[in-house]
Design an enzyme around this catalytic site. Structure first.
Site, PDB file in Angstrom:
ATOM      1  N   GLY A  46       0.819  -1.201   0.000  1.00 58.44           N
ATOM      2  CA  GLY A  46       0.000   0.000   0.000  1.00 58.44           C
ATOM      3  C   GLY A  46       0.856   1.254   0.000  1.00 58.44           C
ATOM      4  O   GLY A  46       2.049   1.215   0.334  1.00 58.44           O
ATOM      5  N   GLN A  51       3.249   9.846   1.229  1.00 57.22           N
ATOM      6  CA  GLN A  51       4.526   9.176   0.960  1.00 57.22           C
ATOM      7  C   GLN A  51       5.134   9.581  -0.373  1.00 57.22           C
ATOM      8  O   GLN A  51       6.307   9.313  -0.626  1.00 57.22           O
ATOM      9  CB  GLN A  51       4.339   7.655   1.003  1.00 57.22           C
ATOM     10  CG  GLN A  51       4.057   7.126   2.394  1.00 57.22           C
ATOM     11  CD  GLN A  51       3.852   5.630   2.361  1.00 57.22           C
ATOM     12  OE1 GLN A  51       2.792   5.157   1.996  1.00 57.22           O
ATOM     13  NE2 GLN A  51       4.884   4.877   2.722  1.00 57.22           N
ATOM     14  N   CYS A  90       7.087  -0.702   6.048  1.00 60.55           N
ATOM     15  CA  CYS A  90       6.551   0.478   5.382  1.00 60.55           C
ATOM     16  C   CYS A  90       7.552   0.927   4.324  1.00 60.55           C
ATOM     17  O   CYS A  90       8.764   0.886   4.555  1.00 60.55           O
ATOM     18  CB  CYS A  90       6.355   1.576   6.428  1.00 60.55           C
ATOM     19  SG  CYS A  90       5.814   3.141   5.756  1.00 60.55           S
ATOM     20  N   LEU A  91       7.059   1.370   3.169  1.00 62.10           N
ATOM     21  CA  LEU A  91       7.957   1.810   2.095  1.00 62.10           C
ATOM     22  C   LEU A  91       8.764   3.044   2.494  1.00 62.10           C
ATOM     23  O   LEU A  91       9.796   3.329   1.891  1.00 62.10           O
ATOM     24  CB  LEU A  91       7.157   2.101   0.824  1.00 62.10           C
ATOM     25  CG  LEU A  91       6.523   0.872   0.141  1.00 62.10           C
ATOM     26  CD1 LEU A  91       5.613   1.311  -0.996  1.00 62.10           C
ATOM     27  CD2 LEU A  91       7.588  -0.086  -0.372  1.00 62.10           C
ATOM     28  N   HIS A 132      -3.027   0.916   8.223  1.00 60.83           N
ATOM     29  CA  HIS A 132      -1.683   1.485   8.039  1.00 60.83           C
ATOM     30  C   HIS A 132      -1.731   2.722   7.127  1.00 60.83           C
ATOM     31  O   HIS A 132      -1.164   3.766   7.452  1.00 60.83           O
ATOM     32  CB  HIS A 132      -0.763   0.408   7.449  1.00 60.83           C
ATOM     33  CG  HIS A 132       0.647   0.851   7.195  1.00 60.83           C
ATOM     34  ND1 HIS A 132       1.708   0.430   7.963  1.00 60.83           N
ATOM     35  CD2 HIS A 132       1.178   1.683   6.256  1.00 60.83           C
ATOM     36  CE1 HIS A 132       2.822   1.003   7.504  1.00 60.83           C
ATOM     37  NE2 HIS A 132       2.535   1.752   6.468  1.00 60.83           N
ATOM     38  N   GLU A 133      -2.426   2.607   5.991  1.00 57.18           N
ATOM     39  CA  GLU A 133      -2.427   3.712   5.023  1.00 57.18           C
ATOM     40  C   GLU A 133      -3.278   4.892   5.511  1.00 57.18           C
ATOM     41  O   GLU A 133      -2.918   6.045   5.277  1.00 57.18           O
ATOM     42  CB  GLU A 133      -2.915   3.241   3.645  1.00 57.18           C
ATOM     43  CG  GLU A 133      -2.133   2.077   3.023  1.00 57.18           C
ATOM     44  CD  GLU A 133      -0.633   2.271   2.996  1.00 57.18           C
ATOM     45  OE1 GLU A 133      -0.158   3.417   2.979  1.00 57.18           O
ATOM     46  OE2 GLU A 133       0.086   1.257   3.020  1.00 57.18           O
ATOM     47  N   HIS A 136      -1.290   6.889   7.780  1.00 53.04           N
ATOM     48  CA  HIS A 136      -0.391   7.795   7.038  1.00 53.04           C
ATOM     49  C   HIS A 136      -1.081   9.123   6.752  1.00 53.04           C
ATOM     50  O   HIS A 136      -0.496  10.190   6.919  1.00 53.04           O
ATOM     51  CB  HIS A 136       0.022   7.190   5.696  1.00 53.04           C
ATOM     52  CG  HIS A 136       1.279   6.372   5.734  1.00 53.04           C
ATOM     53  ND1 HIS A 136       2.483   6.877   6.154  1.00 53.04           N
ATOM     54  CD2 HIS A 136       1.517   5.084   5.388  1.00 53.04           C
ATOM     55  CE1 HIS A 136       3.405   5.930   6.057  1.00 53.04           C
ATOM     56  NE2 HIS A 136       2.847   4.840   5.600  1.00 53.04           N
TER      57      HIS A 136
HETATM   58 ZN    ZN Z   1       3.642   2.977   5.240  1.00 59.81          ZN
END
Ligand code: ZN
Length: 170
Positions: A46, A51, A90-91, A132-133, A136
């Protein structure tokens, strides 16, 4: 479509709350498409707009095992059920993961790219990814759920890595 740069901690944009989208125009559709491509390129589950440096409430999630990626506009969790411990990465934290508590299932509502109002109930990976997203979009990172010690250690190492990369470029 374009692959966007994924912001890495401690980039301050990751701690800022994203704004609600009032109108789904071509710029939002392009953003969603670019986020799809960026997510695929990064082999992630995701991605939230913060991000990629955009403070708009858009997330994309790759709904494994199917390869379809769905864009969720103005997503909101409306109900959470149960608790479970999960390993999460996480990216924006390349190479790091931690154990966090997530819901067993969530109900959520969002707007799709055609402007339709959608309600879903999700479990497993999709439930975890939605939490999670959407975190963010509210400026919350998964490391905010870890102990201060572990959180500080991860940030310190990422800052060090970043400095290392900059030295090579210079
Ligand atoms: Zn993340």
């Amino acid at each position: 479509m374009a692959i966007l740069e994924i912001r890495i901690v401690p980039d301050p944009i990751l701690k800022i709350k994203a704004h609600k989208i009032k109108k789904i125009d071509d710029s939002i559709k392009t953003l969603a498409l670019d986020m799809f491509e960026t997510l695929q390129d990064a082999h992630g589950v995701g991605l939230a707009a913060n991000q990629v440096g955009v403070l708009k409430r858009v997330i994309v999630i790759s709904n494994a095992p199917e390869s379809d990626i769905v864009a969720y506009i103005n997503p909101e969790i409306t109900n959470r059920k149960g608790k479970r411990s999960v390993s999460e990465g996480c990216l924006s934290f390349p190479g790091y993961s931690g154990i966090v508590t997530r819901s067993i299932s969530v109900s959520a509502r969002y707007i799709d790219e055609a402007g339709g109002k959608i309600k879903i109930t999700a479990s497993d990976l999709l439930s975890q990814a939605l939490e999670h997203e959407i975190d963010h979009l509210n400026g919350i990172l998964f490391i905010d759920y870890l102990s201060k010690l572990k959180k500080d250690m991860i940030i310190k190492k990422l800052v060090k890595q970043k400095k290392g990369i900059e030295r090579v470029i210079v």
